[in-house]
Design a protein around this motif. Structure first.
Motif, PDB file in Angstrom:
ATOM      1  N   LYS A 155      -1.226   1.855   6.055  1.00 51.70           N
ATOM      2  CA  LYS A 155      -0.413   2.330   4.790  1.00 51.70           C
ATOM      3  C   LYS A 155       1.300   2.028   5.595  1.00 51.70           C
ATOM      4  O   LYS A 155       1.427   2.006   7.309  1.00 51.70           O
ATOM      5  CB  LYS A 155      -0.290   3.476   5.474  1.00 51.70           C
ATOM      6  CG  LYS A 155       0.523   4.738   4.528  1.00 51.70           C
ATOM      7  CD  LYS A 155       0.304   6.245   4.017  1.00 51.70           C
ATOM      8  CE  LYS A 155       1.562   6.787   3.783  1.00 51.70           C
ATOM      9  NZ  LYS A 155       0.669   7.844   3.593  1.00 51.70           N
ATOM     10  N   GLN A 204      10.606  -0.181   9.733  1.00 50.71           N
ATOM     11  CA  GLN A 204       9.546   0.047   9.320  1.00 50.71           C
ATOM     12  C   GLN A 204       8.411   0.888  10.734  1.00 50.71           C
ATOM     13  O   GLN A 204       8.619   0.291  11.458  1.00 50.71           O
ATOM     14  CB  GLN A 204       8.869  -1.271   8.763  1.00 50.71           C
ATOM     15  CG  GLN A 204       9.477  -2.451   7.825  1.00 50.71           C
ATOM     16  CD  GLN A 204       8.530  -3.607   7.120  1.00 50.71           C
ATOM     17  OE1 GLN A 204       9.162  -3.987   7.892  1.00 50.71           O
ATOM     18  NE2 GLN A 204       8.044  -3.669   5.826  1.00 50.71           N
ATOM     19  N   ASN A 255       7.119  -7.389   3.167  1.00 53.08           N
ATOM     20  CA  ASN A 255       5.678  -6.838   3.168  1.00 53.08           C
ATOM     21  C   ASN A 255       5.619  -7.934   4.200  1.00 53.08           C
ATOM     22  O   ASN A 255       4.057  -7.500   4.468  1.00 53.08           O
ATOM     23  CB  ASN A 255       4.832  -6.710   2.011  1.00 53.08           C
ATOM     24  CG  ASN A 255       5.333  -5.487   0.751  1.00 53.08           C
ATOM     25  OD1 ASN A 255       6.213  -4.566   1.715  1.00 53.08           O
ATOM     26  ND2 ASN A 255       5.413  -5.612  -0.360  1.00 53.08           N
ATOM     27  N   GLU A 291       1.489  -0.871  -3.618  1.00 54.59           N
ATOM     28  CA  GLU A 291       3.129   0.223  -2.961  1.00 54.59           C
ATOM     29  C   GLU A 291       3.496   1.430  -4.225  1.00 54.59           C
ATOM     30  O   GLU A 291       3.279   1.277  -5.218  1.00 54.59           O
ATOM     31  CB  GLU A 291       4.235  -0.575  -3.433  1.00 54.59           C
ATOM     32  CG  GLU A 291       5.166  -0.628  -2.305  1.00 54.59           C
ATOM     33  CD  GLU A 291       6.300  -1.976  -2.370  1.00 54.59           C
ATOM     34  OE1 GLU A 291       5.998  -2.663  -1.208  1.00 54.59           O
ATOM     35  OE2 GLU A 291       7.212  -2.918  -3.291  1.00 54.59           O
ATOM     36  N   THR A 342       8.782   2.390   4.672  1.00 57.26           N
ATOM     37  CA  THR A 342       9.500   1.042   4.645  1.00 57.26           C
ATOM     38  C   THR A 342      10.599   2.436   4.250  1.00 57.26           C
ATOM     39  O   THR A 342      11.017   2.680   2.713  1.00 57.26           O
ATOM     40  CB  THR A 342       9.311  -0.216   4.062  1.00 57.26           C
ATOM     41  OG1 THR A 342       8.524  -0.699   4.532  1.00 57.26           O
ATOM     42  CG2 THR A 342      11.114  -0.693   4.154  1.00 57.26           C
ATOM     43  N   GLU A 375      -2.370  -8.487   2.543  1.00 54.61           N
ATOM     44  CA  GLU A 375      -1.681  -8.495   1.402  1.00 54.61           C
ATOM     45  C   GLU A 375      -1.663  -7.422   1.188  1.00 54.61           C
ATOM     46  O   GLU A 375      -2.007  -5.859   1.276  1.00 54.61           O
ATOM     47  CB  GLU A 375      -3.443  -8.851   0.044  1.00 54.61           C
ATOM     48  CG  GLU A 375      -3.412 -10.544   0.277  1.00 54.61           C
ATOM     49  CD  GLU A 375      -5.060 -10.227  -0.797  1.00 54.61           C
ATOM     50  OE1 GLU A 375      -4.411 -11.644  -1.521  1.00 54.61           O
ATOM     51  OE2 GLU A 375      -5.593  -9.746  -0.561  1.00 54.61           O
ATOM     52  N   ALA A 376      -0.592  -6.935   0.624  1.00 54.00           N
ATOM     53  CA  ALA A 376       0.397  -6.217  -0.417  1.00 54.00           C
ATOM     54  C   ALA A 376      -0.573  -5.860  -1.544  1.00 54.00           C
ATOM     55  O   ALA A 376      -0.263  -5.986  -2.874  1.00 54.00           O
ATOM     56  CB  ALA A 376       1.782  -5.790  -0.445  1.00 54.00           C
ATOM     57  N   GLU A 388       6.080   3.607   0.531  1.00 57.55           N
ATOM     58  CA  GLU A 388       5.093   3.034   1.114  1.00 57.55           C
ATOM     59  C   GLU A 388       4.475   2.111   0.440  1.00 57.55           C
ATOM     60  O   GLU A 388       3.732   2.033  -0.562  1.00 57.55           O
ATOM     61  CB  GLU A 388       4.345   4.289   1.544  1.00 57.55           C
ATOM     62  CG  GLU A 388       4.332   5.664   1.949  1.00 57.55           C
ATOM     63  CD  GLU A 388       4.145   7.372   1.448  1.00 57.55           C
ATOM     64  OE1 GLU A 388       4.219   8.121   2.456  1.00 57.55           O
ATOM     65  OE2 GLU A 388       3.204   7.638   0.676  1.00 57.55           O
ATOM     66  N   THR A 389       3.237   1.069   1.464  1.00 64.85           N
ATOM     67  CA  THR A 389       2.693  -0.157   0.880  1.00 64.85           C
ATOM     68  C   THR A 389       1.786   0.240   1.688  1.00 64.85           C
ATOM     69  O   THR A 389       1.435   0.133   2.814  1.00 64.85           O
ATOM     70  CB  THR A 389       3.733  -0.823   1.253  1.00 64.85           C
ATOM     71  OG1 THR A 389       5.005  -0.996   0.631  1.00 64.85           O
ATOM     72  CG2 THR A 389       2.801  -1.839   0.867  1.00 64.85           C
ATOM     73  N   TRP A 390       0.895   0.517   1.097  1.00 61.79           N
ATOM     74  CA  TRP A 390      -0.512  -0.532   1.416  1.00 61.79           C
ATOM     75  C   TRP A 390      -1.390  -1.784   1.966  1.00 61.79           C
ATOM     76  O   TRP A 390      -0.946  -3.096   0.309  1.00 61.79           O
ATOM     77  CB  TRP A 390      -1.783  -0.348   0.800  1.00 61.79           C
ATOM     78  CG  TRP A 390      -2.367   1.767   0.943  1.00 61.79           C
ATOM     79  CD1 TRP A 390      -3.033   2.668   2.093  1.00 61.79           C
ATOM     80  CD2 TRP A 390      -1.450   2.396   0.411  1.00 61.79           C
ATOM     81  NE1 TRP A 390      -2.302   4.044   1.493  1.00 61.79           N
ATOM     82  CE2 TRP A 390      -1.391   4.167   1.418  1.00 61.79           C
ATOM     83  CE3 TRP A 390       0.034   2.422  -0.295  1.00 61.79           C
ATOM     84  CZ2 TRP A 390      -0.870   5.421   0.821  1.00 61.79           C
ATOM     85  CZ3 TRP A 390       0.679   4.404  -0.369  1.00 61.79           C
ATOM     86  CH2 TRP A 390       0.473   5.410  -0.280  1.00 61.79           C
ATOM     87  N   ILE A 391      -1.420  -2.201   2.776  1.00 63.09           N
ATOM     88  CA  ILE A 391      -1.422  -3.696   2.946  1.00 63.09           C
ATOM     89  C   ILE A 391      -3.242  -4.421   3.958  1.00 63.09           C
ATOM     90  O   ILE A 391      -3.393  -3.359   4.696  1.00 63.09           O
ATOM     91  CB  ILE A 391      -0.581  -4.282   4.100  1.00 63.09           C
ATOM     92  CG1 ILE A 391       0.624  -4.067   3.690  1.00 63.09           C
ATOM     93  CG2 ILE A 391      -1.188  -6.371   4.380  1.00 63.09           C
ATOM     94  CD1 ILE A 391       1.530  -4.309   4.839  1.00 63.09           C
TER      95      ILE A 391
END
Length: 200
Positions: free
Chosen positions: A174, A156, A125, A197, A177, A193-194, A185-188
Motif C-alpha cells: 500500500k 510517497q 506508480n 487506486e 502518494t 503492477e498497480a 492510496e495505491t496497492w501494488i
C-alpha cells in the motif's frame, strides 16, 4: 529492480470509477527504444463524468521519453476538456526544462531551471517499484504536471504490505502518494503492477 528493463510487463490497463459508476479508463505502454537506452511511455486516460447535472468529457494523451531510471528527457502531452484543447511539449537539457504550449492560436514558451532530476507523472506508480517496495520506505521527487504546466513535488510512503478483504485484492504494498495537496492510496502487487487506486 534497477530499471524499466526489469519490469515483467510492458502494458497496464485500468478502469476509472466515480461514485460507483465506471466513467473511463487509463492505459500505459512501455516501449524500449532500440540501441538508445531510452524508453517511450505512451499513456492515455479518457473520462466522461456526469455530476450535479453537468457532463464533462476529458481526454489526456502523453508520450514521454525517459531513461531506464525513469528520469525525463522529453515529452508531449495533449489534453482535451470538452471542446478546449491544450498541447504541451518539453525537453530537458543541462538542468533546464524548455517547454512550448499551444491552445487554439495561442503559443507560449518557458524555461525552468531544475533543482533536481525531473520525472513524468506517468511514472508515479513505477517509481517506488524501481526504487524499492519496502514497508517504511519514503520517496520525494519532482514531476512535470501538464495540467498546471509546472514542476511540482511528489512524496510517497510505502505504508504496509497487506491483503484487503474489503477490496478483494491479493497481498500488495500500500503506497500513499501526495501531490499538490491531493492524497492517493495505491496497492501494488509483487509483480510491480498497480492493481487498485483510491483517491478523491
Amino acid at each position: 529492480m534497477k530499471g524499466l528493463n526489469d519490469l515483467p510487463y510492458r502494458e497496464l490497463w485500468a478502469g476509472i470509477v466515480f461514485n460507483g459508476e465506471k466513467v473511463g479508463f487509463s492505459h500505459l505502454k512501455i516501449v524500449p527504444l532500440a540501441g538508445e537506452g531510452l524508453f517511450r511511455l505512451e499513456s492515455e486516460a479518457n473520462l466522461r463524468i456526469r455530476f450535479l447535472g453537468l457532463s464533462k468529457r476529458i481526454s489526456m494523451k502523453s508520450e514521454d521519453i525517459v531513461r531506464a531510471d525513469l528520469t525525463s528527457q522529453s515529452f508531449r502531452h495533449e489534453i482535451a476538456m470538452d471542446d478546449k484543447r491544450l498541447a504541451v511539449e518539453g525537453h530537458v537539457k543541462d538542468g533546464v526544462l524548455r517547454t512550448e504550449q499551444r491552445s487554439g492560436k495561442e503559443r507560449k514558451t518557458a524555461e525552468i531551471k531544475l533543482e533536481a532530476p525531473l520525472y513524468p507523472t506517468a511514472v508515479i506508480n513505477l517509481y517506488p517499484v524501481l526504487k524499492g517496495l519496502e514497508v517504511g520506505a519514503g520517496y520525494r521527487y519532482d514531476v512535470y504536471d501538464p495540467q498546471t504546466q509546472s514542476v511540482t513535488a511528489v512524496s510517497q510512503t510505502v505504508a504496509a504490505f497487506e491483503r484487503s478483504r474489503e477490496l478483494d485484492i491479493e497481498p500488495s504494498w500500500k503506497v500513499k502518494t501526495s501531490m499538490m495537496g491531493q492524497d492517493v492510496e495505491t496497492w501494488i502487487n509483487p509483480k510491480g503492477e498497480a492493481i487498485f487506486e483510491l483517491g478523491m
